[in-house]
Design a protein around this motif. Structure first.
Motif, PDB file in Angstrom:
ATOM      1  N   VAL A   1      35.909  32.313  23.742  1.00  0.00           N
ATOM      2  CA  VAL A   1      36.191  31.034  23.474  1.00  0.00           C
ATOM      3  C   VAL A   1      36.136  30.117  24.574  1.00  0.00           C
ATOM      4  CG1 VAL A   1      37.623  29.341  22.272  1.00  0.00           C
ATOM      5  CG2 VAL A   1      37.622  31.846  21.168  1.00  0.00           C
TER       6      VAL A   1
ATOM      7  N   ARG B   1      37.277  22.821  21.609  1.00  0.00           N
ATOM      8  CA  ARG B   1      36.387  23.956  21.600  1.00  0.00           C
ATOM      9  C   ARG B   1      34.747  23.595  21.926  1.00  0.00           C
ATOM     10  NH1 ARG B   1      35.491  28.991  17.251  1.00  0.00           N
ATOM     11  NH2 ARG B   1      34.014  29.984  18.534  1.00  0.00           N
TER      12      ARG B   1
ATOM     13  N   GLN C   1      31.115  24.694  21.747  1.00  0.00           N
ATOM     14  CA  GLN C   1      30.224  25.284  20.747  1.00  0.00           C
ATOM     15  C   GLN C   1      28.929  25.334  21.524  1.00  0.00           C
ATOM     16  OE1 GLN C   1      30.976  26.854  18.249  1.00  0.00           O
ATOM     17  NE2 GLN C   1      32.984  25.830  17.319  1.00  0.00           N
ATOM     18  N   GLY C   2      28.366  26.568  22.058  1.00  0.00           N
ATOM     19  CA  GLY C   2      27.046  26.672  22.865  1.00  0.00           C
ATOM     20  C   GLY C   2      27.422  26.063  24.148  1.00  0.00           C
TER      21      GLY C   2
ATOM     22  N   GLN D   1      27.722  16.112  24.533  1.00  0.00           N
ATOM     23  CA  GLN D   1      28.589  16.704  24.102  1.00  0.00           C
ATOM     24  C   GLN D   1      29.844  16.488  25.103  1.00  0.00           C
ATOM     25  OE1 GLN D   1      28.573  20.926  23.392  1.00  0.00           O
ATOM     26  NE2 GLN D   1      30.395  21.185  22.265  1.00  0.00           N
TER      27      GLN D   1
END
Length: 98
Positions: free
Chosen positions: A71, A87, A89-90, A96
């Motif tokens: 993670v 978190r 993602q990718g 982001q």
């Protein structure tokens, strides 16, 4: 290990901010991302065991054949406190991050 280019950039940054006031540092937001493995380690593990006990289960570490996954998280801190851990993602790109 740090490259010569990165070392130079860090020294330049530190020199440029050496005499910042408390007020100037109050506007800084520190952030970083980290990877947490769900199982095991992605590094080498060394086990010390008495001679002749190499295959004794007491001196072995369980492993995950499929890797177990990981993670990625991002967080930040400022003079106002910590932000919630997020978190990732990718791959964390510009949009982001912002």
């Amino acid at each position: 290990m740090i490259s010569t280019k990165n070392l130079k950039a860090r020294v330049e940054w530190a020199t440029a901010h050496k005499y910042w006031t408390k007020k100037e540092w109050e506007d800084v937001l520190w952030s970083d991302e980290s990877k947490y493995l769900l199982f095991g380690t992605d590094g080498i593990q060394w086990i010390r065991s008495p001679q002749g006990t190499r295959f004794d289960p007491k001196y072995q570490i369980l492993t995950m054949n499929h890797g177990g996954g990981n993670v990625m998280v991002w967080g930040c801190v400022s003079r106002l406190g910590m932000c919630p851990l997020r978190r990732i993602q990718g791959i964390m790109g510009k949009f982001q991050y912002e």
